[in-house]
Design an enzyme around this catalytic site. Structure first.
Site, PDB file in Angstrom:
ATOM      1  N   LYS A   1       0.824  -1.212   0.000  1.00  0.00           N
ATOM      2  CA  LYS A   1       0.000   0.000   0.000  1.00  0.00           C
ATOM      3  C   LYS A   1       0.859   1.264   0.000  1.00  0.00           C
ATOM      4  CE  LYS A   1      -2.456   2.669   3.526  1.00  0.00           C
ATOM      5  NZ  LYS A   1      -1.354   3.375   4.158  1.00  0.00           N
ATOM      6  N   ASN A   2       1.816   1.328   0.922  1.00  0.00           N
ATOM      7  CA  ASN A   2       2.531   2.596   1.069  1.00  0.00           C
ATOM      8  C   ASN A   2       3.520   2.853  -0.067  1.00  0.00           C
ATOM      9  OD1 ASN A   2       1.025   3.318   3.230  1.00  0.00           O
ATOM     10  ND2 ASN A   2       2.522   2.687   4.782  1.00  0.00           N
TER      11      ASN A   2
ATOM     12  N   CYS B   1      -5.404   8.461   8.695  1.00  0.00           N
ATOM     13  CA  CYS B   1      -5.538   7.988  10.078  1.00  0.00           C
ATOM     14  C   CYS B   1      -5.157   9.086  11.060  1.00  0.00           C
ATOM     15  CB  CYS B   1      -4.638   6.779  10.308  1.00  0.00           C
ATOM     16  SG  CYS B   1      -5.188   5.309   9.459  1.00  0.00           S
TER      17      CYS B   1
ATOM     18  N   ARG C   1       0.022  15.506  12.893  1.00  0.00           N
ATOM     19  CA  ARG C   1       0.758  14.942  11.746  1.00  0.00           C
ATOM     20  C   ARG C   1       1.302  16.092  10.900  1.00  0.00           C
ATOM     21  NH1 ARG C   1      -1.969   9.453   9.379  1.00  0.00           N
ATOM     22  NH2 ARG C   1       0.080   9.375   8.401  1.00  0.00           N
TER      23      ARG C   1
ATOM     24  N   GLN D   1       8.540  19.259   7.389  1.00  0.00           N
ATOM     25  CA  GLN D   1       9.761  18.798   6.711  1.00  0.00           C
ATOM     26  C   GLN D   1       9.553  18.714   5.194  1.00  0.00           C
ATOM     27  OE1 GLN D   1      12.736  18.480   8.464  1.00  0.00           O
ATOM     28  NE2 GLN D   1      11.339  19.450   9.916  1.00  0.00           N
TER      29      GLN D   1
ATOM     30  N   ASP E   1       3.591   0.542  12.144  1.00  0.00           N
ATOM     31  CA  ASP E   1       2.367   0.023  11.519  1.00  0.00           C
ATOM     32  C   ASP E   1       2.086  -1.434  11.896  1.00  0.00           C
ATOM     33  OD1 ASP E   1       2.071   2.485  10.389  1.00  0.00           O
ATOM     34  OD2 ASP E   1       2.853   1.925   8.431  1.00  0.00           O
TER      35      ASP E   1
ATOM     36  N   ARG F   1      -9.200   0.591   3.493  1.00  0.00           N
ATOM     37  CA  ARG F   1      -8.244   1.531   2.894  1.00  0.00           C
ATOM     38  C   ARG F   1      -6.938   0.841   2.546  1.00  0.00           C
ATOM     39  NH1 ARG F   1      -6.363   5.294   6.707  1.00  0.00           N
ATOM     40  NH2 ARG F   1      -4.807   5.443   5.089  1.00  0.00           N
TER      41      ARG F   1
HETATM   42  N1  EPU Z   1       6.960  14.349  11.028  1.00  0.00           N
HETATM   43  C1  EPU Z   1       7.248  15.662  11.317  1.00  0.00           C
HETATM   44  N2  EPU Z   1       7.276  16.553  10.282  1.00  0.00           N
HETATM   45  C2  EPU Z   1       7.036  16.182   8.998  1.00  0.00           C
HETATM   46  C3  EPU Z   1       6.734  14.835   8.720  1.00  0.00           C
HETATM   47  C4  EPU Z   1       6.707  13.927   9.765  1.00  0.00           C
HETATM   48  O1  EPU Z   1       7.473  16.037  12.471  1.00  0.00           O
HETATM   49  O2  EPU Z   1       7.076  17.044   8.112  1.00  0.00           O
HETATM   50  C5  EPU Z   1       6.946  13.365  12.140  1.00  0.00           C
HETATM   51  C6  EPU Z   1       5.562  12.736  12.326  1.00  0.00           C
HETATM   52  O3  EPU Z   1       4.748  13.529  13.158  1.00  0.00           O
HETATM   53  C7  EPU Z   1       5.929  11.394  12.929  1.00  0.00           C
HETATM   54  C8  EPU Z   1       7.269  11.062  12.257  1.00  0.00           C
HETATM   55  O4  EPU Z   1       7.785  12.292  11.766  1.00  0.00           O
HETATM   56  O5  EPU Z   1       6.118  11.549  14.293  1.00  0.00           O
HETATM   57  C9  EPU Z   1       7.205  10.070  11.113  1.00  0.00           C
HETATM   58  O6  EPU Z   1       6.258  10.494  10.154  1.00  0.00           O
HETATM   59  P1  EPU Z   1       6.370  10.089   8.614  1.00  0.00           P
HETATM   60  O7  EPU Z   1       6.438  11.348   7.824  1.00  0.00           O
HETATM   61  O8  EPU Z   1       7.459   9.095   8.439  1.00  0.00           O
HETATM   62  O9  EPU Z   1       4.971   9.407   8.374  1.00  0.00           O
HETATM   63  P2  EPU Z   1       4.074   9.495   7.094  1.00  0.00           P
HETATM   64  O10 EPU Z   1       4.926   9.610   5.877  1.00  0.00           O
HETATM   65  O11 EPU Z   1       2.992  10.499   7.258  1.00  0.00           O
HETATM   66  C10 EPU Z   1       4.102   6.942   6.591  1.00  0.00           C
HETATM   67  C11 EPU Z   1       3.088   5.862   6.403  1.00  0.00           C
HETATM   68  C12 EPU Z   1       2.450   5.525   7.738  1.00  0.00           C
HETATM   69  C13 EPU Z   1       3.533   5.119   8.719  1.00  0.00           C
HETATM   70  C14 EPU Z   1       4.626   6.197   8.821  1.00  0.00           C
HETATM   71  C15 EPU Z   1       5.805   5.779   9.662  1.00  0.00           C
HETATM   72  C16 EPU Z   1       2.311   6.273   4.179  1.00  0.00           C
HETATM   73  C17 EPU Z   1       1.228   6.738   3.290  1.00  0.00           C
HETATM   74  N3  EPU Z   1       2.078   6.337   5.480  1.00  0.00           N
HETATM   75  O12 EPU Z   1       3.409   8.066   7.099  1.00  0.00           O
HETATM   76  O13 EPU Z   1       1.634   4.401   7.477  1.00  0.00           O
HETATM   77  O14 EPU Z   1       2.973   4.934  10.003  1.00  0.00           O
HETATM   78  O15 EPU Z   1       5.112   6.492   7.499  1.00  0.00           O
HETATM   79  O16 EPU Z   1       6.375   4.609   9.169  1.00  0.00           O
HETATM   80  O17 EPU Z   1       3.355   5.835   3.735  1.00  0.00           O
HETATM   81  C18 EPU Z   1      -0.230   3.012   7.670  1.00  0.00           C
HETATM   82  O18 EPU Z   1       0.128   2.455   6.624  1.00  0.00           O
HETATM   83  O19 EPU Z   1      -1.132   2.567   8.420  1.00  0.00           O
HETATM   84  C19 EPU Z   1       0.421   4.262   8.064  1.00  0.00           C
HETATM   85  C20 EPU Z   1      -0.105   5.098   8.935  1.00  0.00           C
END
Ligand code: EPU
Length: 423
Positions: free
Chosen positions: A22-23, A117, A122, A126, A307, A399
């Protein structure tokens, strides 16, 4: 509205095949917006997030066709719009990849703030820092993020937190920029490598994906080609934990065992047997084998994935001893624990730590999927509970898991989806 009804207690046995990740899919599909020509994307999971994203791409003017069971063809040559309003993107978090892709393609993007989610805050600071380093001006107004530049120029970007989304978004915005972009402190998840491989097959020049320094040399254009998405690490991990939790014996096929190492190590530590093959993995825990407590800390890859947190907590809730789960990625990912407590789990949460006293067995009850992976955790809890568990709010599970109940039924689970009135 639908619910899952699970009669717990069946051992899972047999063989199950894992779908595409998915991701990775939710990043590769927007990445196709950068390509002049047709992209054939194979091993695409049939899940709601993919359907929503394909719909968004069509609305933006790309030609999107489902060309087979798990194949999507996207031709964004005549892409017309750089703007994705709230109604389009509110259903999914990964819509933030549209910002990087549209910015990379048009030097201009207007995308509503994403949904997805709810794990507390969130931020996307960055992502924005990266776009600005490449020369874009950004603003957030009325729920819309606007990023624009006369032209994008490569830059060195050090991410303050290891972020999957920011790493991928920066790659998307940098592939067609002038010069070289270096992302330092990049995330290393398998889906980051997959997106880089996809873009490279289409003609990009990205090196170092999978390490914490990624170098992207901008190219003039990308052209079409074919690419197959990697298997889903988290779906595979969900079946691994379910096999151990039900004291079963399951061969999980179409996996990359290397991606599963942290999950394998934890299950072995708890007492399960895990055998690795080239592209499959077998997890067994047949009686009289028993499982025991473990402490788990979630971390960015190659650490234990956040996850997989609810799934392993569901298992830890019934094994002997006191386990500690420390959630290091998200501020607020324990909402589902109240649902597990309805089933008799004994868990105390204090900030980012959950202390789990193993209770021997859970009892079936009505519960809800509070988010996608929480839903997977509730399914595992239902599979091991005595009696009947009903899981509501299935839209979260839909999803991200392709035919979850069909796959569990094929392993011997007693799980049915039934319609339960209107929403
Ligand atoms: N963060 C920041 N600033 C940013 C971006 C992230 O502070 O600009 C923080 C977040 O708050 C969090 C950490 O960095 O504490 C990690 O966030 P990340 O950006 O890695 O998460 P994401 O890209 O929004 C993806 C997956 C999530 C998974 C996370 C961590 C996708 C679409 N989503 O989210 O997957 O939990 O990486 O591995 O790739 C799921 O599949 O159920 C899911 C939630």
């Amino acid at each position: 509205m639908e619910k899952l009804v699970i009669h717990g207690g069946n051992k899972l046995c047999g063989q199950v095949s894992v779908s595409g990740a998915k991701n990775a899919a939710v990043a590769v599909i927007p990445a196709a917006l950068l390509v002049n020509g047709k992209c054939r994307i194979e091993n695409v999971p049939k899940i709601k997030d993919v359907i929503v994203l394909c719909d968004i791409l069509s609305q933006l003017g790309a030609k999107v066709e489902y060309a087979g069971e798990n194949v999507v063809e996207i031709d964004a040559t005549d892409l017309a719009y750089h703007s994705a309003p709230y109604e389009m993107v509110k259903k999914m978090r990964a819509s933030y990849y549209l910002i990087g892709a549209l910015l990379g393609r048009f030097c201009k993007a207007e995308v509503a703030m994403p949904g997805g989610c709810d794990f507390g805050s969130r931020p996307i600071d960055q992502h924005i820092k990266g776009f600005e380093a490449l020369g874009a001006k950004t603003k957030i107004k009325n729920g819309i993020i606007t990023a624009s530049a006369d032209r994008l120029c490569g830059a060195q970007v050090y991410l303050d937190v290891v972020s999957v989304g920011a790493t991928i978004n920066l790659m998307l915005s940098a592939v067609l920029a002038d010069g070289v972009t270096v992302i330092e402190n990049a995330a290393k998840e398998p889906h980051i490598v997959d997106v880089a491989n996809f873009l490279n097959v289409m003609g990009a020049n990205i090196r170092g994906a999978g390490t914490d320094v990624i170098r992207i040399k901008g190219v003039r254009s990308l052209s079409g080609g074919a690419y197959s998405i990697i298997p889903d690490q988290i779906e595979a991990g969900t079946f691994m934990v379910a096999a151990a939790a039900t004291r079963g014996d399951v061969l999980i096929t179409n996996v990359i065992p290397k991606h599963l190492e942290s999950i394998t190590a934890k299950l072995v530590e708890m007492g399960a047997k895990v055998e690795e093959f080239d592209d499959s993995i077998r997890v067994s825990c047949l009686p009289p084998k028993t499982l025991h407590k473990a402490n788990v800390k979630t971390l960015p890859y190659p650490g234990f994935p956040t996850d997989m947190q609810p799934q392993i907590v569901a298992l830890l809730s019934v094994v002997g001893g006191t386990s500690i789960m420390t959630e290091n990625v998200w501020d607020c990912r324990f909402q589902y624990i109240d649902e597990l407590k309805r089933m008799g789990a004994n868990i105390k949460v204090d900030g980012k730590v959950a202390v789990i006293e193993g209770v021997g067995c859970l009892s079936g009850s009505p519960v809800k999927a509070t988010d996608l992976r929480a839903g997977a955790g509730m399914v595992i809890a239902g599979l091991i509970a005595h009696g009947v568990t009903e899981i509501h709010d299935l839209h979260h599970i839909d999803r991200g898991y392709e035919d979850m109940e069909g796959k569990f039924v094929s392993l011997g689970a007693d799980i049915r989806r039934i319609v339960c009135g209107k929403k």
